[in-house]
Structures are given as C-alpha cells and as structure tokens.
Design an enzyme around this catalytic site. Structure first.
Site, short mmCIF file in Angstrom:
data_model
loop_
_atom_site.label_atom_id
_atom_site.label_comp_id
_atom_site.label_asym_id
_atom_site.label_seq_id
_atom_site.Cartn_x
_atom_site.Cartn_y
_atom_site.Cartn_z
N SER A 282 0.82 -1.20 0.00
CA SER A 282 0.00 0.00 0.00
C SER A 282 0.86 1.26 0.00
CB SER A 282 -0.93 0.01 1.23
OG SER A 282 -1.84 -1.06 1.19
N GLU A 283 1.95 1.22 0.74
CA GLU A 283 2.85 2.37 0.79
C GLU A 283 3.65 2.52 -0.50
OE1 GLU A 283 3.23 4.71 3.24
OE2 GLU A 283 1.49 3.80 4.23
#
Length: 212
Positions: A26-27
C-alpha cells in the site's frame, strides 16, 4: 503497550506477515526496507535516515515528511519505538517488529492475528495513510487492492456511513429535551411508502441527493 516477546511471537503468525506485506504494498515502497519517501533508495540501515522531504497533499497543501523504511516510519515515530523496545538499528527485523508494535498500539493486534481484516484495517488507517480507511489528505488504496493482497472479500459498504443531513437541506431546531429527534424524510425529498411491519426501513440516500 505490547511486550517485545509478544511482537516476536506475532511475527510468526502468517496473518501478520500478510498484513505487513499489505502495508508495504500500500505504501508503494520500491526498495523495501531501504526506501525513503518518494521511492529514493538509501543504503545505511544502522539508523533511521531522518531525511525531510516535501510533498503535496490531495488538497493541494504542501507538507513535509521523514517517512522511511518498508513501512514508512516517521523519524519521531521510530525514535519512540526504539526507546520503548530497545531497537539499536533500522534493520529489516527491527522494522518488522516496529510495524507490529504500531499495529498493537492501534488495538488491531488480535484482529490481525485472527484474520479480522476489516476491523484491523479500520483501525490502522490512523497509522498508515495509504490504507483505504485513512482520513489523511494523501492518496490511498482501494478496498479492491486490499482484497487482492489479502485474498479476502471485504465490502466497503459494510462500514456505517455518517451522513450530514444539513447537506441534504435539513435544518434541525434546538431543543432542551432528551427525546430522540425524528426527521420527516418526506421533507428531504423522500417519497417512499411506509412499511406496515416492525422491520427498520432502509432508505437509499442517493434518492435524497447524497453522493457518498
């Protein structure tokens, strides 16, 4: 505060490794544990690099961050973790345990270990801006993205939505009583037929002009 032994034990759980992989994905880190914010690579994992970088939020405001590592720790956050758990470097092991400590601090440790993904992610959006439950003014992933990585089927619609009735034209009157304030939905444009039973009536807010 979770103990170091609890963090180490949690890391052995497959669900925890799934969550850590989801957070990293996600990052959007391209260099794993060696990633600075903006996907610049750094090499020395002896300590948090503490490099301050500017970025634009989704509202157009310029902000700054020191995020680094696989889980994009802020320098201040990492310093607190290092002090609490005695981390002496920014190694992969330290970063993994640090991320688990943040998960525990948000009250999501048991959720993750038991695979209660929806509940866990709902709590962790306050820690990681990239998760779909985040309220930060930064880009975030979709629930479809989450489902793909976890092999789950979380439905965003399962989360309760709070609707600002003022935006729909409702102007409440101030009262000094403690009785519930009933709203006549017909005044807001709802023309549904009342149900002749005791089941709660669910109203499609889209018919009232709500675009959620």
């Amino acid at each position: 505060m979770a103990k170091l032994s609890q963090l180490q034990q949690a890391y052995a759980n497959p669900n925890m490794r799934k969550m850590l992989n989801l957070i990293a994905s996600s990052e959007g880190v391209k260099h794993g544990y060696n990633t600075l914010f903006g996907n610049q690579q750094f090499n020395n994992l002896g300590a948090h690099p503490n490099v301050r970088k500017a970025f634009k939020q989704t509202d157009g405001t310029t902000n700054h961050t020191t995020a680094a590592g696989r889980y994009q720790f802020l320098n201040s956050t990492w310093n607190n973790l290092a002090k609490q758990y005695g981390f002496r470097d920014f190694s992969p092991q330290s970063q993994d345990l640090g991320a688990i400590a943040l998960i525990a601090s948000r009250g999501a440790l048991d959720d993750v270990l038991q695979g209660n993904w929806q509940s866990a992610i709902g709590k962790l959006g306050k820690e990681w801006a990239s998760l779909p439950s985040s309220t930060y003014k930064q880009g975030k992933r979709s629930w479809d993205f989450v489902n793909k990585h976890l092999g789950s089927n979380i439905q965003q619609g399962n989360h309760p939505k709070f609707v600002d009735l003022k935006a729909l034209g409702y102007k409440p009157q101030t009262t000094q009583q403690t009785q519930p304030n009933f709203v006549d939905l017909r005044k807001l444009g709802y023309s549904g037929n009342p149900q002749q039973n005791t089941q709660p009536q669910f109203v499609d807010l889209k018919t009232l002009g709500y675009k959620g």
